[in-house]
Write an enzyme that holds these catalytic residues in place. Structure first.
Site, PDB file in Angstrom:
ATOM      1  N   LEU A  41     -14.650 -72.245 -37.685  1.00 31.68           N
ATOM      2  CA  LEU A  41     -14.402 -71.910 -39.151  1.00 31.68           C
ATOM      3  C   LEU A  41     -15.795 -71.799 -39.631  1.00 31.68           C
ATOM      4  O   LEU A  41     -16.270 -70.451 -39.930  1.00 31.68           O
ATOM      5  CB  LEU A  41     -13.570 -72.505 -40.139  1.00 31.68           C
ATOM      6  CG  LEU A  41     -13.351 -72.119 -41.320  1.00 31.68           C
ATOM      7  CD1 LEU A  41     -12.378 -70.448 -41.503  1.00 31.68           C
ATOM      8  CD2 LEU A  41     -12.871 -73.026 -42.472  1.00 31.68           C
ATOM      9  N   HIS A  42     -16.581 -72.642 -39.931  1.00 31.79           N
ATOM     10  CA  HIS A  42     -17.888 -72.929 -40.165  1.00 31.79           C
ATOM     11  C   HIS A  42     -18.357 -72.660 -41.533  1.00 31.79           C
ATOM     12  O   HIS A  42     -19.161 -73.128 -41.992  1.00 31.79           O
ATOM     13  CB  HIS A  42     -18.860 -72.157 -39.265  1.00 31.79           C
ATOM     14  CG  HIS A  42     -18.671 -72.628 -37.703  1.00 31.79           C
ATOM     15  ND1 HIS A  42     -18.385 -74.030 -37.561  1.00 31.79           N
ATOM     16  CD2 HIS A  42     -18.922 -72.012 -36.574  1.00 31.79           C
ATOM     17  CE1 HIS A  42     -18.179 -74.166 -36.120  1.00 31.79           C
ATOM     18  NE2 HIS A  42     -18.539 -72.988 -35.437  1.00 31.79           N
ATOM     19  N   CYS A  96     -23.092 -78.480 -27.982  1.00 34.10           N
ATOM     20  CA  CYS A  96     -22.876 -77.270 -28.464  1.00 34.10           C
ATOM     21  C   CYS A  96     -23.570 -76.032 -28.403  1.00 34.10           C
ATOM     22  O   CYS A  96     -24.815 -76.397 -29.242  1.00 34.10           O
ATOM     23  CB  CYS A  96     -22.010 -77.343 -29.667  1.00 34.10           C
ATOM     24  SG  CYS A  96     -21.109 -78.850 -29.960  1.00 34.10           S
ATOM     25  N   GLU A 120     -22.146 -73.180 -17.351  1.00 32.07           N
ATOM     26  CA  GLU A 120     -22.142 -74.708 -17.539  1.00 32.07           C
ATOM     27  C   GLU A 120     -20.950 -75.191 -17.805  1.00 32.07           C
ATOM     28  O   GLU A 120     -20.112 -74.761 -18.508  1.00 32.07           O
ATOM     29  CB  GLU A 120     -23.370 -74.848 -18.318  1.00 32.07           C
ATOM     30  CG  GLU A 120     -24.661 -74.484 -17.677  1.00 32.07           C
ATOM     31  CD  GLU A 120     -25.805 -75.053 -18.503  1.00 32.07           C
ATOM     32  OE1 GLU A 120     -26.834 -75.033 -18.225  1.00 32.07           O
ATOM     33  OE2 GLU A 120     -25.520 -76.208 -19.267  1.00 32.07           O
TER      34      GLU A 120
HETATM   35  N1  SAH Z   1     -16.366 -69.294 -28.483  1.00 32.45           N
HETATM   36  C1  SAH Z   1     -15.447 -70.391 -28.905  1.00 32.45           C
HETATM   37  C2  SAH Z   1     -15.804 -71.530 -28.059  1.00 32.45           C
HETATM   38  C3  SAH Z   1     -17.068 -71.808 -27.634  1.00 32.45           C
HETATM   39  S1  SAH Z   1     -18.249 -72.640 -28.835  1.00 32.45           S
HETATM   40  C4  SAH Z   1     -15.776 -70.868 -30.297  1.00 32.45           C
HETATM   41  O1  SAH Z   1     -16.729 -70.155 -30.935  1.00 32.45           O
HETATM   42  O2  SAH Z   1     -15.079 -71.473 -30.931  1.00 32.45           O
HETATM   43  C5  SAH Z   1     -17.932 -74.323 -28.916  1.00 32.45           C
HETATM   44  C6  SAH Z   1     -18.206 -74.614 -30.499  1.00 32.45           C
HETATM   45  O3  SAH Z   1     -19.820 -75.077 -30.427  1.00 32.45           O
HETATM   46  C7  SAH Z   1     -17.908 -73.654 -31.415  1.00 32.45           C
HETATM   47  O4  SAH Z   1     -17.368 -74.488 -32.682  1.00 32.45           O
HETATM   48  C8  SAH Z   1     -19.149 -73.281 -31.949  1.00 32.45           C
HETATM   49  O5  SAH Z   1     -19.264 -72.715 -32.989  1.00 32.45           O
HETATM   50  C9  SAH Z   1     -20.209 -74.463 -31.657  1.00 32.45           C
HETATM   51  N2  SAH Z   1     -21.587 -74.046 -31.586  1.00 32.45           N
HETATM   52  C10 SAH Z   1     -22.202 -72.978 -31.444  1.00 32.45           C
HETATM   53  N3  SAH Z   1     -23.433 -73.019 -31.369  1.00 32.45           N
HETATM   54  C11 SAH Z   1     -23.707 -74.554 -32.013  1.00 32.45           C
HETATM   55  C12 SAH Z   1     -24.601 -74.853 -32.471  1.00 32.45           C
HETATM   56  N4  SAH Z   1     -26.070 -74.535 -32.447  1.00 32.45           N
HETATM   57  N5  SAH Z   1     -24.772 -76.196 -32.791  1.00 32.45           N
HETATM   58  C13 SAH Z   1     -23.496 -76.970 -33.135  1.00 32.45           C
HETATM   59  N6  SAH Z   1     -22.467 -76.352 -32.705  1.00 32.45           N
HETATM   60  C14 SAH Z   1     -22.489 -74.778 -32.131  1.00 32.45           C
END
Ligand code: SAH
Ligand code: SF4
Length: 352
Positions: free
Chosen positions: A225-226, A343, A93
């Site tokens: 980072l999260h 996301c 997607e």
């Molecule tokens: N693999 C890479 C890029 C793809 S994910 C990465 O992790 O950075 C794109 C973004 O969406 C990342 O910041 C990821 O942590 C975030 N993401 C993943 N699951 C999510 C969710 N359930 N809610 C909000 N953001 C999310």
């Protein structure tokens, strides 16, 4: 003779290949014009080649990009989610996000670089619900952008793309060769012709090699980072055990940022998990000394991870604290939730 997909060739590679079959270099320019400027993906329609040349091309090259299976449009935030199919039947997607402010108009395409992802972050639909299927080729990455541009052309909406972000399915640094090649095509004046500063990769933080890659390509970096401590981060993002925060930040400090540049720090807001005053203080300490912007991301709920997104009040407190410390902070309005292209929800519907 095995046919190679023409979308897997960078411009210099195509020039070289044409030379090897005794065709002048300017033919590469003509081919790229058809593919990347006029969006014509059929040799028969390329009017400035002789029938003999068309026959040679058709014998030597494939012209294949993923096909669009479904488009969902979210009218409230003008984003379009595209479900595409690869030639081995895998679904990927991409999302087109249109934003308009009084001063600018932005059209961003968010591309995937893998089918699924092996990193298994607990909050992510791709990682935790789909798992890893395979990496995408350069042609499949570039093909997402071309398929969307072609769709825009055929449906009479604007084909002007201003930004490309690798924030779809997959971890770019685990498919770096194909990602790098696709970036060469996105930035080539003969290709999509975007400035490197309009392209960003988002990584869960896997190195070494991040700094070198950013320094060489000049594109922007976003880091998922999260969580502000190793303990928390390792719990929700297994990659942190292999590449913990001290290693990650040592790597980030090696990036040569130009005057007005910064690293984007993405921080998911999870109620009671990483959104208290203690956490924001830890976050501020962690990024201290690095030129960053912080983007707070409300959590998009997925089935397998039963956390809640932070309350508006907690998000407000986070923003206020960080801004008080002079850190530019914004909150992501998650585009495309309505069409399940927010996301972490890419392709879930179809793989789940
Ligand atoms: N693999 C890479 C890029 C793809 S994910 C990465 O992790 O950075 C794109 C973004 O969406 C990342 O910041 C990821 O942590 C975030 N993401 C993943 N699951 C999510 C969710 N359930 N809610 C909000 N953001 C999310
Ligand atoms: Fe992979 Fe990124 Fe999802 Fe983690 S957040 S599983 S790295 S796509």
């Amino acid at each position: 003779m095995k046919k190679t997909n023409l979308f897997d060739f960078t411009y210099p590679e195509l020039e070289k290949t044409l030379e090897e079959i005794n065709l002048p270099r300017f033919r590469a320019k003509q081919l790229f014009d058809w593919l990347y400027k006029k969006l014509v993906f059929d040799f028969d329609l390329m009017s400035n080649f002789s029938s003999e040349q068309k026959r040679i091309f058709a014998k030597k090259f494939r012209l294949y990009i993923p096909t669009i299976e479904h488009v969902a449009h979210s009218s409230s935030d003008s984003s379009y989610k595209f479900l595409l199919k690869t030639d081995d039947g895998k679904q990927i997607e991409s999302v087109l996000i249109k934003e308009k402010t009084s001063s600018r108009e932005r059209s961003t395409i968010c591309v995937s670089c893998m089918v699924g992802c092996p990193l298994g972050c607990k909050f992510c639909a791709t990682g935790s619900e789909i798992g890893f299927v395979r990496k995408l080729s350069c042609a499949e990455i570039v093909g997402q952008v071309l398929a969307i541009l072609k769709h825009a052309q055929e449906n009479n909406y604007s084909q002007k793309i201003t930004n490309i972000v690798f924030m779809g399915m997959g971890e770019p640094f685990l498919n770096i060769e194909q990602v790098q090649k696709s970036i060469a095509l996105f930035t080539s004046t003969n290709g999509i012709s975007l400035s490197p500063s309009k392209i960003a990769v988002s990584t869960a933080g896997i190195g070494p090699g991040i700094a070198q890659f950013i320094n060489e390509t000049g594109i922007r970096l976003a880091v998922s980072l999260h969580f502000p401590t190793n303990e928390l981060r390792s719990e929700y993002m297994p990659i942190n055990k292999q590449f913990p925060l001290d290693k990650l930040f040592a790597e980030l400090k090696k990036i040569n940022l130009k005057k007005r540049d910064h690293i984007l720090i993405e921080y998911l807001m999870l109620d009671g998990i990483n959104d208290t005053l203690t956490h924001v203080k830890q976050l501020q300490k962690l990024v201290h000394g690095l030129k960053v912007k912080i983007n707070l991301i409300p959590y998009n709920p997925i089935k397998k991870f039963r956390a809640k997104t932070s309350s508006p009040k907690s998000i407000e407190n986070f923003v206020a604290y960080l801004k008080g410390k002079g850190i530019f902070t914004s909150v992501r309005h998650s585009k495309g939730i309505e069409v399940e292209g927010g996301c972490g929800q890419l392709a879930l519907k179809n793989h789940g």
